[in-house]
Enzyme design. Structure first.
Site, PDB file in Angstrom:
ATOM      1  N   GLN A  13       0.822  -1.207   0.000  1.00  0.00           N
ATOM      2  CA  GLN A  13       0.000   0.000   0.000  1.00  0.00           C
ATOM      3  C   GLN A  13       0.859   1.263   0.000  1.00  0.00           C
ATOM      4  O   GLN A  13       1.908   1.305   0.634  1.00  0.00           O
ATOM      5  CB  GLN A  13      -0.922   0.006   1.218  1.00  0.00           C
ATOM      6  CG  GLN A  13      -1.997  -1.054   1.131  1.00  0.00           C
ATOM      7  CD  GLN A  13      -3.036  -0.959   2.232  1.00  0.00           C
ATOM      8  OE1 GLN A  13      -3.540  -1.957   2.691  1.00  0.00           O
ATOM      9  NE2 GLN A  13      -3.376   0.245   2.630  1.00  0.00           N
ATOM     10  N   SER A  94       4.597  -6.417   2.574  1.00  0.00           N
ATOM     11  CA  SER A  94       3.259  -6.452   3.172  1.00  0.00           C
ATOM     12  C   SER A  94       2.248  -7.047   2.191  1.00  0.00           C
ATOM     13  O   SER A  94       2.358  -8.219   1.825  1.00  0.00           O
ATOM     14  CB  SER A  94       2.860  -5.050   3.640  1.00  0.00           C
ATOM     15  OG  SER A  94       1.660  -5.084   4.377  1.00  0.00           O
ATOM     16  N   LEU A  95       1.280  -6.252   1.735  1.00  0.00           N
ATOM     17  CA  LEU A  95       0.317  -6.732   0.745  1.00  0.00           C
ATOM     18  C   LEU A  95       1.013  -7.351  -0.472  1.00  0.00           C
ATOM     19  O   LEU A  95       0.514  -8.323  -1.063  1.00  0.00           O
ATOM     20  CB  LEU A  95      -0.578  -5.559   0.322  1.00  0.00           C
ATOM     21  CG  LEU A  95      -1.661  -5.725  -0.739  1.00  0.00           C
ATOM     22  CD1 LEU A  95      -1.166  -5.569  -2.150  1.00  0.00           C
ATOM     23  CD2 LEU A  95      -2.436  -7.029  -0.572  1.00  0.00           C
ATOM     24  N   ARG A 119      -9.000  -9.149   3.659  1.00  0.00           N
ATOM     25  CA  ARG A 119      -7.877  -8.712   4.507  1.00  0.00           C
ATOM     26  C   ARG A 119      -7.952  -7.208   4.747  1.00  0.00           C
ATOM     27  O   ARG A 119      -7.835  -6.735   5.881  1.00  0.00           O
ATOM     28  CB  ARG A 119      -6.562  -9.092   3.830  1.00  0.00           C
ATOM     29  CG  ARG A 119      -5.280  -8.711   4.580  1.00  0.00           C
ATOM     30  CD  ARG A 119      -4.076  -9.150   3.735  1.00  0.00           C
ATOM     31  NE  ARG A 119      -2.787  -8.957   4.391  1.00  0.00           N
ATOM     32  CZ  ARG A 119      -2.029  -7.865   4.264  1.00  0.00           C
ATOM     33  NH1 ARG A 119      -2.459  -6.854   3.519  1.00  0.00           N
ATOM     34  NH2 ARG A 119      -0.853  -7.780   4.862  1.00  0.00           N
ATOM     35  N   HIS A 203       0.239  -4.131  11.008  1.00  0.00           N
ATOM     36  CA  HIS A 203       1.364  -4.953  11.467  1.00  0.00           C
ATOM     37  C   HIS A 203       1.682  -4.764  12.946  1.00  0.00           C
ATOM     38  O   HIS A 203       2.825  -4.898  13.364  1.00  0.00           O
ATOM     39  CB  HIS A 203       2.607  -4.694  10.602  1.00  0.00           C
ATOM     40  CG  HIS A 203       2.392  -5.027   9.159  1.00  0.00           C
ATOM     41  ND1 HIS A 203       2.232  -6.317   8.695  1.00  0.00           N
ATOM     42  CD2 HIS A 203       2.253  -4.226   8.067  1.00  0.00           C
ATOM     43  CE1 HIS A 203       2.024  -6.290   7.391  1.00  0.00           C
ATOM     44  NE2 HIS A 203       2.028  -5.042   6.984  1.00  0.00           N
ATOM     45  N   GLN A 252       1.532 -12.539   9.346  1.00  0.00           N
ATOM     46  CA  GLN A 252       2.038 -11.320   8.716  1.00  0.00           C
ATOM     47  C   GLN A 252       1.163 -10.103   9.013  1.00  0.00           C
ATOM     48  O   GLN A 252       1.635  -8.972   9.049  1.00  0.00           O
ATOM     49  CB  GLN A 252       2.130 -11.549   7.196  1.00  0.00           C
ATOM     50  CG  GLN A 252       2.817 -10.455   6.423  1.00  0.00           C
ATOM     51  CD  GLN A 252       2.022 -10.052   5.195  1.00  0.00           C
ATOM     52  OE1 GLN A 252       0.815  -9.858   5.261  1.00  0.00           O
ATOM     53  NE2 GLN A 252       2.714  -9.938   4.084  1.00  0.00           N
TER      54      GLN A 252
END
Length: 314
Positions: A13, A94-95, A119, A203, A252
């Site tokens: 993102q 991440s994503l 998510r 996170h 994660q």
């Protein structure tokens, strides 16, 4: 052909913007075809949204995540259809780790679109708007940031969550705790300590409820062993077992992104070239801060796509 010195990295993102991929899509029907596949799952026209919508609309997490996943998968499909070299490693920020799963053959694209929409929705719902925050800390080492966060928690949550490159860390947590940590980092000598325009504290432990709610959906989805090894955010190591990968993708959500360690792992395996497979050049910039000797290529326009094809050919 596989290029033994090539890795692909996939952004998360923050790389989204209205009009992304518009130029390359004009000559590459694979781009809009991939967006059409995603739109079938989402129930709205994802391509129209990112070309003609509003920035605020694509910044909504449950839309941002499918959008970036689709952009990365579209570019990877185009890369392979144009004869681009196959990488020996993949990693996603991440994503972006979901994009790596799809492009490595570990997960079907439409399953991934569904999962990342959920998510994003669950992550946004985990903490009410305005109660969480994230901030970028520039100019302190990892330990100094961790100490500042520990001293600033005062019973709330604040922690280092994105270890992006040496001297560049993102912290997140409860808004008031993040504000205290920003001041603590400034007092410790940070060059910059600034809030980010993100409402959810990604996170952190505050995201654990989102992970728990997403777990049943991940568990019933078919995962395969990746055809191309992926270095995972949680521990900066490889994993071949599909069930273990599912566990990592759940963990994660509330664990830090160890991006510096992921990149170092890839470089330590003999990689000297990286392709950023998605919109923008954010990861390329981070890679250069980690190791300036690595050649980084963006592929989000026709010009840089064709140049990367030539430069990485074997």
């Amino acid at each position: 052909m596989t290029n033994a010195e090539l890795a692909f990295v996939f952004p998360g993102q923050g790389s989204q913007k209205i009009g992304m991929l518009s130029e390359i899509a004009q000559e590459a029907p694979e781009i809009q075809a991939t967006f059409a596949d995603a739109s079938d799952v989402l129930g709205y026209d994802l391509w129209d949204l990112c070309q003609n919508g509003e920035q605020d609309a694509i910044n909504l997490t449950q839309r941002t995540q499918p959008l970036l996943l689709t952009s990365s998968v579209a570019l990877y499909r185009l890369w392979r259809s144009r004869g681009g070299s196959q990488p020996v490693y993949m990693a996603g920020h991440s994503l972006g780790e979901w994009s790596a799963l799809v492009c490595s053959g570990a997960l079907a694209f439409k399953d991934a679109v569904h999962l990342v929409r959920e998510r994003g929705r669950l992550m946004q719902e985990a903490v009410p708007a305005g109660e969480g925050a994230m901030a970028a800390i520039i100019g302190l080492d990892d330990k100094e940031v961790e100490v500042a966060c520990a001293a600033s928690a005062q019973g709330e949550v604040v922690a280092a969550v994105n270890y992006n490159s040496p001297g560049q860390i993102v912290i997140a947590g409860s808004r008031t705790a993040v504000e205290r940590a920003i001041e603590a980092c400034k007092a410790a000598g940070a060059k910059k300590a600034m809030p980010l325009p993100v409402s959810a504290p990604f996170h952190t432990e505050l995201m654990r409820p989102a992970a728990e709610k997403l777990t049943p959906q991940i568990e019933v989805t078919n995962f395969n062993a990746p055809e191309i090894p992926i270095v995972h955010n949680v521990h900066a190591e490889l994993e071949a077992d599909p069930e273990a990968i599912k566990s990592l993708m759940i963990e994660q959500i509330y664990r830090p992104v160890r991006w510096t360690a992921c990149v170092q792992k890839v470089i330590g395996s003999g990689v000297s070239q990286m392709v950023e497979c998605g919109p923008g050049k954010v990861l390329g910039g981070l890679v250069k801060r980690i190791d300036r000797s690595v050649a980084c290529h963006a592929i989000d326009s026709s010009g840089n796509f064709n140049e990367a094809l030539r430069t990485t050919a074997v």
